[in-house]
Every structure is written in C-alpha cells, then in structure tokens.
Design a protein around this motif. Structure first.
Motif, PDB file in Angstrom:
ATOM      1  N   GLU A 197       0.816  -1.212   0.000  1.00 21.76           N
ATOM      2  CA  GLU A 197       0.000   0.000   0.000  1.00 21.76           C
ATOM      3  C   GLU A 197       0.850   1.263   0.000  1.00 21.76           C
ATOM      4  O   GLU A 197       0.476   2.289   0.563  1.00 21.76           O
ATOM      5  CB  GLU A 197      -0.980  -0.011   1.175  1.00 21.76           C
ATOM      6  N   GLY A 198       1.991   1.183  -0.673  1.00 21.55           N
ATOM      7  CA  GLY A 198       2.861   2.342  -0.797  1.00 21.55           C
ATOM      8  C   GLY A 198       2.593   3.148  -2.046  1.00 21.55           C
ATOM      9  O   GLY A 198       3.200   4.193  -2.267  1.00 21.55           O
ATOM     10  N   ILE A 199       1.687   2.666  -2.874  1.00 19.20           N
ATOM     11  CA  ILE A 199       1.323   3.354  -4.111  1.00 19.20           C
ATOM     12  C   ILE A 199      -0.155   3.073  -4.365  1.00 19.20           C
ATOM     13  O   ILE A 199      -0.666   2.012  -3.997  1.00 19.20           O
ATOM     14  CB  ILE A 199       2.202   2.858  -5.292  1.00 19.20           C
ATOM     15  N   GLY A 200      -0.822   4.035  -4.967  1.00 16.55           N
ATOM     16  CA  GLY A 200      -2.237   3.862  -5.268  1.00 16.55           C
ATOM     17  C   GLY A 200      -2.454   2.876  -6.397  1.00 16.55           C
ATOM     18  O   GLY A 200      -1.588   2.682  -7.269  1.00 16.55           O
ATOM     19  N   LEU A 201      -3.607   2.267  -6.401  1.00 14.14           N
ATOM     20  CA  LEU A 201      -3.926   1.253  -7.397  1.00 14.14           C
ATOM     21  C   LEU A 201      -3.968   1.832  -8.811  1.00 14.14           C
ATOM     22  O   LEU A 201      -3.473   1.211  -9.757  1.00 14.14           O
ATOM     23  CB  LEU A 201      -5.260   0.593  -7.051  1.00 14.14           C
ATOM     24  N   THR A 202      -4.529   3.005  -8.962  1.00 13.56           N
ATOM     25  CA  THR A 202      -4.600   3.620 -10.285  1.00 13.56           C
ATOM     26  C   THR A 202      -3.207   3.929 -10.807  1.00 13.56           C
ATOM     27  O   THR A 202      -2.878   3.590 -11.953  1.00 13.56           O
ATOM     28  CB  THR A 202      -5.450   4.912 -10.246  1.00 13.56           C
ATOM     29  N   GLU A 203      -2.383   4.543  -9.988  1.00 15.12           N
ATOM     30  CA  GLU A 203      -1.025   4.877 -10.414  1.00 15.12           C
ATOM     31  C   GLU A 203      -0.227   3.615 -10.736  1.00 15.12           C
ATOM     32  O   GLU A 203       0.476   3.546 -11.740  1.00 15.12           O
ATOM     33  CB  GLU A 203      -0.306   5.689  -9.336  1.00 15.12           C
ATOM     34  N   ALA A 204      -0.351   2.593  -9.890  1.00 16.46           N
ATOM     35  CA  ALA A 204       0.360   1.336 -10.132  1.00 16.46           C
ATOM     36  C   ALA A 204      -0.094   0.705 -11.441  1.00 16.46           C
ATOM     37  O   ALA A 204       0.729   0.211 -12.219  1.00 16.46           O
ATOM     38  CB  ALA A 204       0.133   0.380  -8.970  1.00 16.46           C
ATOM     39  N   SER A 205      -1.385   0.745 -11.695  1.00 19.89           N
ATOM     40  CA  SER A 205      -1.918   0.152 -12.932  1.00 19.89           C
ATOM     41  C   SER A 205      -1.373   0.853 -14.160  1.00 19.89           C
ATOM     42  O   SER A 205      -0.965   0.202 -15.130  1.00 19.89           O
ATOM     43  CB  SER A 205      -3.442   0.218 -12.934  1.00 19.89           C
ATOM     44  N   ILE A 206      -1.360   2.160 -14.117  1.00 16.19           N
ATOM     45  CA  ILE A 206      -0.847   2.928 -15.251  1.00 16.19           C
ATOM     46  C   ILE A 206       0.627   2.628 -15.474  1.00 16.19           C
ATOM     47  O   ILE A 206       1.066   2.354 -16.596  1.00 16.19           O
ATOM     48  CB  ILE A 206      -1.083   4.438 -15.040  1.00 16.19           C
ATOM     49  N   ARG A 207       1.387   2.634 -14.400  1.00 22.47           N
ATOM     50  CA  ARG A 207       2.839   2.393 -14.521  1.00 22.47           C
ATOM     51  C   ARG A 207       3.140   0.973 -14.997  1.00 22.47           C
ATOM     52  O   ARG A 207       3.993   0.766 -15.862  1.00 22.47           O
ATOM     53  CB  ARG A 207       3.527   2.674 -13.193  1.00 22.47           C
ATOM     54  N   ILE A 208       2.459  -0.006 -14.429  1.00 14.79           N
ATOM     55  CA  ILE A 208       2.706  -1.391 -14.827  1.00 14.79           C
ATOM     56  C   ILE A 208       2.306  -1.615 -16.280  1.00 14.79           C
ATOM     57  O   ILE A 208       3.021  -2.271 -17.035  1.00 14.79           O
ATOM     58  CB  ILE A 208       1.989  -2.371 -13.876  1.00 14.79           C
ATOM     59  N   ARG A 209       1.184  -1.047 -16.676  1.00 16.62           N
ATOM     60  CA  ARG A 209       0.773  -1.195 -18.079  1.00 16.62           C
ATOM     61  C   ARG A 209       1.819  -0.607 -19.016  1.00 16.62           C
ATOM     62  O   ARG A 209       2.207  -1.219 -20.010  1.00 16.62           O
ATOM     63  CB  ARG A 209      -0.574  -0.526 -18.326  1.00 16.62           C
ATOM     64  N   VAL A 210       2.309   0.575 -18.703  1.00 16.12           N
ATOM     65  CA  VAL A 210       3.318   1.217 -19.547  1.00 16.12           C
ATOM     66  C   VAL A 210       4.596   0.371 -19.604  1.00 16.12           C
ATOM     67  O   VAL A 210       5.182   0.184 -20.676  1.00 16.12           O
ATOM     68  CB  VAL A 210       3.619   2.649 -19.034  1.00 16.12           C
ATOM     69  N   LEU A 211       5.001  -0.160 -18.468  1.00 14.27           N
ATOM     70  CA  LEU A 211       6.225  -0.972 -18.430  1.00 14.27           C
ATOM     71  C   LEU A 211       6.060  -2.284 -19.190  1.00 14.27           C
ATOM     72  O   LEU A 211       6.961  -2.708 -19.919  1.00 14.27           O
ATOM     73  CB  LEU A 211       6.641  -1.233 -16.985  1.00 14.27           C
ATOM     74  N   LEU A 212       4.908  -2.931 -19.030  1.00 18.10           N
ATOM     75  CA  LEU A 212       4.675  -4.169 -19.787  1.00 18.10           C
ATOM     76  C   LEU A 212       4.634  -3.890 -21.287  1.00 18.10           C
ATOM     77  O   LEU A 212       5.163  -4.670 -22.083  1.00 18.10           O
ATOM     78  CB  LEU A 212       3.379  -4.848 -19.328  1.00 18.10           C
ATOM     79  N   ASP A 213       4.023  -2.781 -21.656  1.00 21.15           N
ATOM     80  CA  ASP A 213       3.993  -2.407 -23.078  1.00 21.15           C
ATOM     81  C   ASP A 213       5.394  -2.103 -23.597  1.00 21.15           C
ATOM     82  O   ASP A 213       5.726  -2.417 -24.730  1.00 21.15           O
ATOM     83  CB  ASP A 213       3.071  -1.213 -23.313  1.00 21.15           C
ATOM     84  N   ALA A 214       6.227  -1.502 -22.751  1.00 23.23           N
ATOM     85  CA  ALA A 214       7.606  -1.205 -23.151  1.00 23.23           C
ATOM     86  C   ALA A 214       8.381  -2.496 -23.408  1.00 23.23           C
ATOM     87  O   ALA A 214       9.268  -2.536 -24.264  1.00 23.23           O
ATOM     88  CB  ALA A 214       8.312  -0.375 -22.080  1.00 23.23           C
ATOM     89  N   LEU A 215       8.030  -3.553 -22.684  1.00 21.41           N
ATOM     90  CA  LEU A 215       8.677  -4.848 -22.885  1.00 21.41           C
ATOM     91  C   LEU A 215       8.077  -5.607 -24.068  1.00 21.41           C
ATOM     92  O   LEU A 215       8.575  -6.661 -24.439  1.00 21.41           O
ATOM     93  CB  LEU A 215       8.553  -5.708 -21.623  1.00 21.41           C
ATOM     94  N   GLN A 216       7.011  -5.077 -24.615  1.00 15.61           N
ATOM     95  CA  GLN A 216       6.318  -5.699 -25.743  1.00 15.61           C
ATOM     96  C   GLN A 216       5.936  -7.145 -25.431  1.00 15.61           C
ATOM     97  O   GLN A 216       6.226  -8.068 -26.183  1.00 15.61           O
ATOM     98  CB  GLN A 216       7.167  -5.624 -27.022  1.00 15.61           C
ATOM     99  N   VAL A 217       5.274  -7.303 -24.285  1.00 17.45           N
ATOM    100  CA  VAL A 217       4.843  -8.635 -23.878  1.00 17.45           C
ATOM    101  C   VAL A 217       3.755  -9.127 -24.821  1.00 17.45           C
ATOM    102  O   VAL A 217       3.060  -8.335 -25.470  1.00 17.45           O
ATOM    103  CB  VAL A 217       4.332  -8.633 -22.418  1.00 17.45           C
ATOM    104  N   ASP A 218       3.609 -10.437 -24.886  1.00 21.46           N
ATOM    105  CA  ASP A 218       2.607 -10.984 -25.798  1.00 21.46           C
ATOM    106  C   ASP A 218       1.213 -10.883 -25.186  1.00 21.46           C
ATOM    107  O   ASP A 218       1.038 -10.504 -24.027  1.00 21.46           O
ATOM    108  CB  ASP A 218       2.948 -12.416 -26.197  1.00 21.46           C
ATOM    109  N   GLN A 219       0.231 -11.231 -25.980  1.00 18.00           N
ATOM    110  CA  GLN A 219      -1.160 -11.074 -25.587  1.00 18.00           C
ATOM    111  C   GLN A 219      -1.505 -11.909 -24.356  1.00 18.00           C
ATOM    112  O   GLN A 219      -2.314 -11.492 -23.526  1.00 18.00           O
ATOM    113  CB  GLN A 219      -2.090 -11.443 -26.751  1.00 18.00           C
ATOM    114  N   ALA A 220      -0.878 -13.049 -24.199  1.00 25.88           N
ATOM    115  CA  ALA A 220      -1.164 -13.900 -23.037  1.00 25.88           C
ATOM    116  C   ALA A 220      -0.816 -13.185 -21.733  1.00 25.88           C
ATOM    117  O   ALA A 220      -1.556 -13.290 -20.742  1.00 25.88           O
ATOM    118  CB  ALA A 220      -0.383 -15.214 -23.147  1.00 25.88           C
ATOM    119  N   VAL A 221       0.268 -12.445 -21.718  1.00 27.99           N
ATOM    120  CA  VAL A 221       0.656 -11.692 -20.515  1.00 27.99           C
ATOM    121  C   VAL A 221      -0.330 -10.552 -20.289  1.00 27.99           C
ATOM    122  O   VAL A 221      -0.753 -10.292 -19.152  1.00 27.99           O
ATOM    123  CB  VAL A 221       2.104 -11.172 -20.630  1.00 27.99           C
TER     124      VAL A 221
END
Length: 154
Positions: free
Chosen positions: A69-93
């Motif tokens: 609980e050191g970061i808000g859920l919305t902020e974490a979601s945005i950041r994680i989505r951006v990072l996963l997209d930067a890694l160009q993960v496949d659709q399954a991920v």
C-alpha cells in the motif's frame, strides 16, 4: 610456336601480385568491419538485456509497493501497463494482467501532473471519487495480479 617475351610475363605477374595485394587489403578491411559490427551488435544486445532487466525490476518494485500500500492502485496500474507495453509482452501476458490494463484504460481520461493541478478542487474531487470507485471494483483482481508478478521476469 612463339614464346612470350619475358617482360610481358613479368608485367602480368606484377599485375597479378598487385591485384592480390589489393584484394587482401579489402578482405582485411571487410573482416575488420564485420568484427566491429559484431562487437556493436553484442553491445546493443547487452544494452537491451540491461534495459529489460531494469524494466522488470521496476515492475517488481511497483508490484511490491502496491501490495504494501505504498502506491495507489490507479497509479500502479498505469505504470505497470506502460512498463509491460515497453517490454512488448505478448497477448497472453496482457490477458493475465488485464486488471492493470483495464483500470489504466478506464482512468486514461483523468488528467495528470500539471493538468491535474489546473483542475478546480471540485473537478479533482469528482475524479477522485471516480478513481476510488474503480479501485474498489478492481482492487482484488489487481492485488492478485501483483502477487503473481512478484519474482517473475517478462
């Protein structure tokens, strides 16, 4: 049968030696260029691997911070989505961590940083209520996804 003049054989041999030296020179230059290119490709591959490791480390840090609980859920979601997209993960991920993608998408219209500061307090409050509602709706899914992210490399 007439014999070739000796001088003509010497000239021909000299031309052949010169052409062989020129070919050897260019072969050496080509070999050096290929070696340099291979070194550059290795450096690029290492840099890409280092960058991928840093992005993976960032995902781990955000997932742990979310669980702590050191970061808000919305902020974490945005950041994680951006990072996963930067890694160009496949659709399954993306499908596995859809909670982050969904929450980030549903809050994409909410201004951030300087744009947030320019909003009236009333408008900020409306957006905060909207985020709280969405965070309540997706909290369990996102926390479960964060737990599954810990220790994983993408």
């Amino acid at each position: 049968m007439a014999l070739f003049p000796t001088w003509l054989l010497i000239v021909a041999a000299t031309i052949i030696v010169i052409l062989a030296l020129v070919a050897g020179y260019f072969l050496h230059k080509l070999s050096a260029a290929q070696k340099k290119q291979a070194e550059q490709l290795a450096e690029l591959a290492q840099a890409a691997a280092d960058q991928r490791r840093r992005v993976n480390d960032s995902i781990q840090i955000i997932a742990r911070a979310l669980l702590d609980e050191g970061i808000g859920l919305t902020e974490a979601s945005i950041r994680i989505r951006v990072l996963l997209d930067a890694l160009q993960v496949d659709q399954a991920v993306r499908d596995e961590f859809v909670a982050f993608y969904t929450l980030a998408e549903k809050t994409a219209h909410i201004p951030i940083l300087q744009d947030w500061k320019q909003l009236s307090r009333k408008k900020q409050f409306q957006f905060e209520l909207e985020m709280a509602k969405l965070e309540t709706e997706y909290r369990d899914f996102a926390l479960d996804a964060a737990k599954r992210m810990i220790g994983r490399s993408f």
